[in-house]
Design an enzyme around this catalytic site. Structure first.
Site, short mmCIF file in Angstrom:
data_model
loop_
_atom_site.label_atom_id
_atom_site.label_comp_id
_atom_site.label_asym_id
_atom_site.label_seq_id
_atom_site.Cartn_x
_atom_site.Cartn_y
_atom_site.Cartn_z
N LYS A 154 9.14 -4.85 63.73
CA LYS A 154 10.54 -4.73 64.15
C LYS A 154 11.19 -3.47 63.58
O LYS A 154 12.05 -2.86 64.20
CB LYS A 154 11.32 -5.97 63.70
N GLU A 238 19.07 -8.00 59.19
CA GLU A 238 20.02 -7.26 60.02
C GLU A 238 21.42 -7.80 59.79
O GLU A 238 21.60 -8.96 59.39
CB GLU A 238 19.69 -7.44 61.52
N GLU A 313 15.04 -6.57 74.42
CA GLU A 313 16.14 -7.49 74.18
C GLU A 313 17.32 -6.78 73.53
O GLU A 313 17.15 -5.92 72.66
CB GLU A 313 15.67 -8.65 73.29
N GLU A 326 14.98 -5.92 69.82
CA GLU A 326 13.52 -5.92 69.70
C GLU A 326 12.88 -5.78 71.07
O GLU A 326 13.52 -5.94 72.11
CB GLU A 326 13.01 -7.21 69.03
N ASN A 328 9.64 -7.49 73.04
CA ASN A 328 8.59 -8.50 73.05
C ASN A 328 7.47 -7.97 73.92
O ASN A 328 7.58 -7.91 75.15
CB ASN A 328 9.10 -9.83 73.60
N GLU A 334 10.65 -17.18 79.69
CA GLU A 334 11.61 -17.20 80.79
C GLU A 334 11.29 -16.19 81.88
O GLU A 334 12.17 -15.88 82.72
CB GLU A 334 13.03 -16.97 80.26
N ARG A 379 14.49 -25.50 79.81
CA ARG A 379 13.31 -25.92 79.06
C ARG A 379 13.49 -27.40 78.71
O ARG A 379 14.29 -27.74 77.84
CB ARG A 379 13.15 -25.11 77.79
N ARG A 573 28.47 -75.76 78.42
CA ARG A 573 28.51 -75.43 76.99
C ARG A 573 28.08 -76.59 76.09
O ARG A 573 26.95 -76.65 75.63
CB ARG A 573 29.90 -74.95 76.56
N ASP A 574 28.97 -77.55 75.85
CA ASP A 574 28.70 -78.54 74.81
C ASP A 574 27.51 -79.44 75.14
O ASP A 574 26.81 -79.89 74.24
CB ASP A 574 29.94 -79.40 74.55
N HIS A 576 24.66 -78.61 76.65
CA HIS A 576 23.39 -77.97 76.24
C HIS A 576 23.39 -77.61 74.76
O HIS A 576 22.33 -77.49 74.15
CB HIS A 576 23.05 -76.77 77.14
N GLN A 577 24.58 -77.48 74.15
CA GLN A 577 24.61 -77.33 72.69
C GLN A 577 24.07 -78.60 72.03
O GLN A 577 23.34 -78.53 71.05
CB GLN A 577 26.03 -77.06 72.21
N ASP A 680 40.71 -77.49 64.05
CA ASP A 680 40.34 -77.10 62.70
C ASP A 680 39.46 -78.20 62.14
O ASP A 680 39.71 -79.39 62.35
CB ASP A 680 41.57 -76.92 61.81
N LYS A 743 39.65 -84.77 69.84
CA LYS A 743 38.28 -84.25 69.76
C LYS A 743 37.44 -85.23 68.95
O LYS A 743 37.44 -85.20 67.71
CB LYS A 743 38.28 -82.85 69.12
N HIS A 773 37.87 -85.67 74.31
CA HIS A 773 36.49 -85.17 74.23
C HIS A 773 35.68 -86.12 73.36
O HIS A 773 36.14 -86.53 72.30
CB HIS A 773 36.49 -83.77 73.60
N HIS A 775 31.31 -87.70 72.45
CA HIS A 775 29.85 -87.62 72.60
C HIS A 775 29.33 -89.04 72.81
O HIS A 775 29.96 -90.03 72.41
CB HIS A 775 29.22 -86.99 71.35
N THR A 910 32.23 -78.50 62.94
CA THR A 910 31.92 -77.15 62.43
C THR A 910 33.18 -76.45 61.93
O THR A 910 34.17 -76.40 62.64
CB THR A 910 31.28 -76.30 63.55
#
Length: 1181
Positions: A154, A238, A313, A326, A328, A334, A379, A573-574, A576-577, A680, A743, A773, A775, A910
């Protein structure tokens, strides 16, 4: 002004003339006479796409080709594209093999090679290599060794440029030999400065230094990179020109002194001084400047007698001044864009010039070189822009390129199954697009990049697409700071990669089994449920239409005024829970939802969300609970949705700041939730009130719940008396609930207690809708619910018949049949119930591994004694069997009763029910009686949930905490006074969202933020799962749980109009990395994935990985080799201090310390080869 030059194409057709014998040629510009020598065999001393590019040109000209390859490149495509291929550099490191001049020359001589093409990089600018070729009697396809030496040095090139009158950047006169010379230069010219490799280019060994403190480190890194890439670490310095354009001119010379230019290229879009996108010609380049650039380039080439292809370049500053940097002396990466706009095949020309042809003979005269349109080269590399363009390595699982008019592809080893190693450049394929102007070329490039499908490694394609869409790129000018100053380029659109991720998931299940824990050894049914027919069109009007029209108050009045009994369906929900461990997936709920919308429009509501389903969806089903809510809302628009809200605990098991509960309800309402059943676990009013306020503020229907336990009809059990429940109801009604809910989570209501409780509530609150509600654990659920209805309840809970009974809710069909023809008639068709039940009877078989009937064959009336809630009863039964205590389940239930008494006879739901269950299991495991626990309370190590309950973390139970048990357990531990969440600081949702975006990318939604707020760790794991395996919720349940069988064919609908056709083909043997290759056919094409065999890997040793959630564990940011470890064990380090240096794809990266602390262990040493995220070292703060 853009350059639009049309017209003639160059006459490169002459290059295809029939090869002739040796002819004597007369020079065109000198009296010299040279002999024309045809080339018969060419070796390319290089690899990858440039080797293939040269081979193709040779084949077109009838020249035989020879490839060389290193031991690491045995699978690379370039060796297969050549007529012959030979191993070089045996036993040498990967890069060193391609720098082994003696071995390359030896192979050339042994195989009668006429000429060697150096490509670019490696030896292409080494004059000693060019000389070695000449000495061996092999032609070097490039400039003479002397010119290569002059241009490769160079410093000498600068001197030649100065003599030729070409302006240069201030720099050192020669390569520097030590750091002090760099310091002296910087003292003279100031900062910034730039180090450059004296014997190579391509950004290797190039470092910008902006201040004195960075000088030594960058000098060392530049020297090391240059030495590794070019075999010589010499550098020169440089002055660094800030914000320049990088313009280069393509030149071509022959052996007769003829030199022409082929105009310029703009290579300003760079990162780390490496070009990313190149354009020909340069946009908005002043014509006078273009003339000066091209004239200087040609003059410089003539000054040294340049022959063959090369590039001069320049940097062009903002004032339009240009500086030579420089030459090349080789073909550039390219070069393709120049070929596209000039129609000159540069490699053809290189070969012909080397044979002795003159440029005019080839039709290459300056006045005939024209530019036609614009060309862009991108690229495509295996680099990750999101991680600082760190190279990625691995196996290309999928490779599909973009093609079509105006697109050219120059690829290397870009094919399915190719392995991208860390040893070489990360270039995968060069994509070149041509168009009449820059926007047209960019549009073609953008389209082509969008067509690419690269899976298995990261690529820079999303980044390139952002560049191509940038207005400054399309309509302005860019300089070398373009990428640094446009950070929006890094707002990368995530690649979906859904198909390949799904194959990974299916392969994982095939190799390792289900990803969700399986309680019992049962296989999902192979029969899919049949969906009952659904009429076309919108579903009929339902109660949700009333809610949307009249609001929560009007809705409550309509419910109270309704004639007949209303039902809430808990199947979603409940049910299948309670029966299936909460494992029913959105996939199966969506299938039946339209049928429910059309045939059960007169339901009070569908309970489908909240409670345990929220975290289980992410934790075990690997799906988003919010997406479930959104999709069901779209399919079931006419029936109100109801969710379970745990008061101040929202949908979690802990306390949250008040604003988190309010925000959660707001987001839930926005996503389609209608009714918030607030409870609750201790009936603790402050917690209940907060949940009610949050639901009401969100605009939802507030349904406050009285959690029921005990027996109001038993005069001997008066802790939870009728009066207690009536007083609690007074408070809830006074607080403004729209609906009052009872509940009964354990199914303790008997017909008599139902009549007493509901009757008393109805008498006290004649205008308030009442919802019950329960069971069916004891089997009396239907009788109890009918008694509630007769006593004045407006709504009772049911589940469809095949999902009812036992620990679930009472049977829908039974309630419908028993009330039919009475004033309590539900108005629901039994025929529809039968069809609904038939679907779930078959669907339930898909969840056989979770079905409670695997271990529990019936309900049990002893629930009236132990008071275990329905869902928990099922879970305890599973746990007892999984722990080998199935025969002791009676003892577990008895201990539950005793644990409840120890804790003061709690409301059990829960999370309070879990606390009682944890204490019961603790007693069984340690063979403790109630009396022994009370006696030894001050010395036993109780479960954390029990301790936190006694501290007051979930509120204050009715009647207070049990004493002296509480004091003995807690001793001097702190206690929570009042409502637990009241003292918590507000949650910063903006900060949380920012953190999530930094971790998971910009596709974070408000729903994601709420998921992370409720369950931080579960959400993190869920996001990691989806990142790895994609949208598994689109798989049917059997495939999700059990994977496909070999030779099984199936379809997966990713979205409407996008369906995958998949066939499982084979399962491979275990490889050295502990992986198995799983083969599929996807949409008719062969695909394969490598899956780690988790069982086998436990027996094999692998380098540990850094855990992302452990701050002090420093992992490799990319695959690569350790160049240097800069710290020692026991050393104190500061945040940002360099720890080690990694090298990958010839680029070095410094790994810095993420925190200040002490190095406790180092897991690597110099020369260690690492994969991404391999643990480098550990630091403690």
């Amino acid at each position: 002004m853009l350059l639009h030059v049309g017209g003639m194409r160059s006459a490169l057709g002459l290059l295809a003339v029939r090869r002739a014998c040796c002819l004597s040629r007369t020079t065109h510009n000198s009296p010299q006479t040279l002999e024309y020598k045809p080339i018969k065999k060419v070796m390319v001393a290089n690899r990858g796409e440039i080797a293939i590019r040269v081979f193709r040109a040779c084949t077109e000209l009838g020249i035989r080709t020879v490839a060389v390859y290193s031991e690491q490149d045995t699978g690379q495509m370039h060796r297969q594209k050549a007529d012959e291929a030979y191993l070089i550099g045996k036993g040498l490191p990967p890069v060193a093999a391609y720098l082994d001049i003696p071995d390359i020359i030896k192979v050339a001589k042994e195989n009668d090679v006429d000429a060697i093409h150096p490509g670019y990089g490696f030896l292409s600018e080494r004059s000693d290599f060019a000389q070695a070729c000449v000495d061996a009697g092999v032609r070097f396809i490039g400039p003479s060794p002397d010119v290569v030496r002059k241009m490769g040095d160079k410093v000498e090139a600068r001197s030649i440029a100065i003599r030729a009158g070409v302006p240069v950047v201030p720099g050192t006169d020669g390569p520097i030999t030590c750091l002090s010379e760099a310091q002296e230069f910087s003292n003279t010219y100031g900062f910034p400065i730039i180090f450059k490799a004296a014997y190579g280019g391509g950004g290797r060994g190039m470092r910008v230094v902006k201040e004195y403190e960075e000088l030594e480190e960058n000098y060392q890194r530049a020297y090391s990179e240059a030495l590794a890439a070019f075999g010589n670490g010499a550098l020169f310095v440089e002055k660094f020109i800030e914000r320049p354009r990088h313009i280069e001119v393509q030149i071509l010379g022959d052996k007769y002194g003829n030199v022409i230019h082929l105009y310029e290229r703009d290579c300003s879009i760079q990162r780390r001084h490496q070009k990313v996108v190149e354009i020909a010609p340069a946009v908005q380049l002043d014509p006078h400047l273009r003339d000066r650039l091209t004239a200087d380039s040609v003059n410089l080439a003539r000054q040294v007698g340049y022959e063959n292809a090369g590039t001069v370049e320049f940097l062009v500053d903002k004032h339009g001044r240009h500086y030579f940097i420089e030459v090349n002396s080789r073909l550039q990466v390219e070069h393709t864009v120049t070929e596209q706009v000039t129609d000159v095949d540069l490699v053809h020309a290189q070969l012909r010039v080397c044979e002795g042809r003159s440029l005019p003979e080839l039709g290459l005269k300056q006045d005939k070189i024209r530019i036609n349109g614009f060309a862009i080269q991108c690229r495509v590399t295996t680099e990750d822009p999101a991680r600082g363009f760190q190279p990625d390595t691995g196996r290309l699982e999928v490779f599909r390129s973009g093609e079509g008019m105006g697109i050219r592809l120059d690829s290397a080893s870009a094919f399915q199954g190719a392995v991208i190693s860390p040893h070489y450049d990360s270039l995968l394929v060069k994509v070149i697009a041509s168009g009449k102007d820059l926007p047209a070329a960019a549009a073609k490039m953008n389209r082509a990049l969008a067509e690419f499908r690269v899976r298995g490694v990261k690529t820079n394609i999303p980044f390139l697409q952002n560049v191509l869409s940038n207005d400054q790129f399309l309509y302005g000018t860019v300089d070398t700071q373009f990428i640094d100053e446009n950070q929006e380029l890094f707002n990368l659109k995530p690649v979906q990669n859904r198909a390949q991720k799904l194959l990974h998931y299916l392969g994982h299940v095939m190799v390792n089994g289900p990803t969700t824990p399986i309680p019992v050894k049962a296989k999902p049914s192979s029969i899919d449920p049949v969906i009952p027919p659904v009429p076309l069109g919108e579903p009929p009007v339902g109660f949700r239409d009333v809610l949307l029209r009249e609001g929560p108050e009007g809705f409550a009045k309509a419910v109270r005024a309704h004639k007949g009994l209303l039902l809430m369906d808990t199947t979603f929900r409940d049910a299948h829970q309670s029966l299936l461990a909460t494992r029913v997936r959105t996939h199966d709920l969506k299938q039946i939802a339209p049928f429910v919308a059309h045939n059960f429009n007169n339901l009070f509501s569908v309970e489908n969300w909240g409670g345990a389903t929220f975290d289980v969806a992410m934790r075990f089903l690997c799906e988003c609970p919010w997406k479930r809510l959104q999709e069901l809302r779209a399919l079931l628009p006419n029936v109100p949705f109801q969710m379970l809200l745990r008061g101040a605990n929202a949908v979690g098991y802990t306390n949250y700041p008040d604003n988190a509960v309010f925000k959660f309800c707001e987001v839930a309402k926005e996503n389609g939730m209608d009714i918030f059943r607030v409870f609750d676990s201790l009936n603790y009013l402050p917690n209940l009130m907060l949940g009610m306020e949050a639901a009401g503020a969100a605009g939802g229907v507030v349904e406050a719940s009285i959690s029921y336990t005990g027996d109001v009809s038993d005069p001997m059990r008066q802790k939870y008396s009728l009066e207690y429940y009536l007083k609690l109801a007074d408070e809830l009604v006074r607080a403004g609930t729209h609906i009052l809910n009872v509940k009964d989570m354990a199914g303790l209501l008997k017909p008599e207690s139902s009549r007493m409780l509901i009757g008393a509530l109805r008498d006290r609150f004649p205008d308030m809708p009442i919802h019950v509600h329960t069971h069916d654990t004891a089997g009396a659920g239907v009788a109890a619910m009918l008694a509630c209805a007769e006593a004045g309840a407006d709504i009772v809970d049911v589940a469809v018949d095949s999902m009812a009974g036992m620990t679930s809710q009472p049977s829908m069909g039974a309630i419908v049949a028993c009330t039919k023809g009475t004033n309590l008639s539900t108005g629901i068709s039994l025929e529809n119930v039968y069809d609904y039940s038939e679907y779930w009877e078959v669907a339930r078989g898909l969840y056989a591994p979770f079905d409670c009937t695997a271990t529990m064959k019936s309900g049990n009336a002893d629930v009236y004694e132990n008071e275990i809630p329905g869902g928990q009863y099922t879970n305890l039964h599973f746990q007892a069997h999984s722990m080998g205590l199935g025969h002791k389940f009676k003892e577990v239930k008895k201990s539950y009763t005793e644990a409840n008494k120890l804790l003061g006879d709690l409301i059990k739901v829960t999370p309070s029910s879990k606390i009682v269950g944890d204490l019961a299991q603790f007693m069984v495991q340690n063979s403790l009686t109630r009396a022994e626990v009370e006696e030894r309370a001050d010395e036993l190590s109780f479960p954390l949930s029990v301790v936190e309950f006694l501290q007051g973390h979930i509120g204050i139970p009715h009647g207070g905490f049990p004493e002296p048990f509480r004091s003995k357990v807690l001793k001097n531990m702190p206690r929570v006074e009042g409502r637990p969440g009241a003292s918590l600081p507000a949650m910063d949702f903006q900060a949380l969202e920012k953190q999530l975006r930094e971790t998971h990318g910009n596709d974070i939604t408000p729903e994601d933020v709420m998921s992370a707020a409720m369950y931080p760790k579960v959400f993190q794991e869920f996001k990691e799962f989806t990142h790895q395996f994609g949208p598994v919720d689109c798989l049917n349940t059997r495939l999700f749980l059990d994977g496909p069988k070999i030779a099984e064919e199936f379809e997966v609908e990713l979205e409407r109009g996008k369906t995958l056709h998949i066939k499982a083909l084979a399962l491979g043997d275990l490889n050295k990395a502990g992986q198995r290759e799983v083969f599929f056919e996807l949409n008719g094409a062969l695909r394969s994935v490598l899956v780690k065999d988790t069982v086998a890997m436990k027996e094999m040793h692998f380098h540990p990985k850094a855990l992302k959630d452990v701050r002090g564990q420093v992992g490799a940011p990319m695959p690569g080799k350790v160049v240097e470890v800069k710290v020692k064990q026991g050393q104190t380090v500061e945040k940002g201090q360099p720890l080690c240096v990694l090298s990958a794809m010839k680029m070095e990266t410094v790994v810095n310390s993420p925190l200040s602390g002490t190095v406790v262990k180092i897991y690597v040493n110099a020369d260690s080869s690492l994969e991404g995220d391999d643990l480098i070292l550990e630091i403690t703060e």
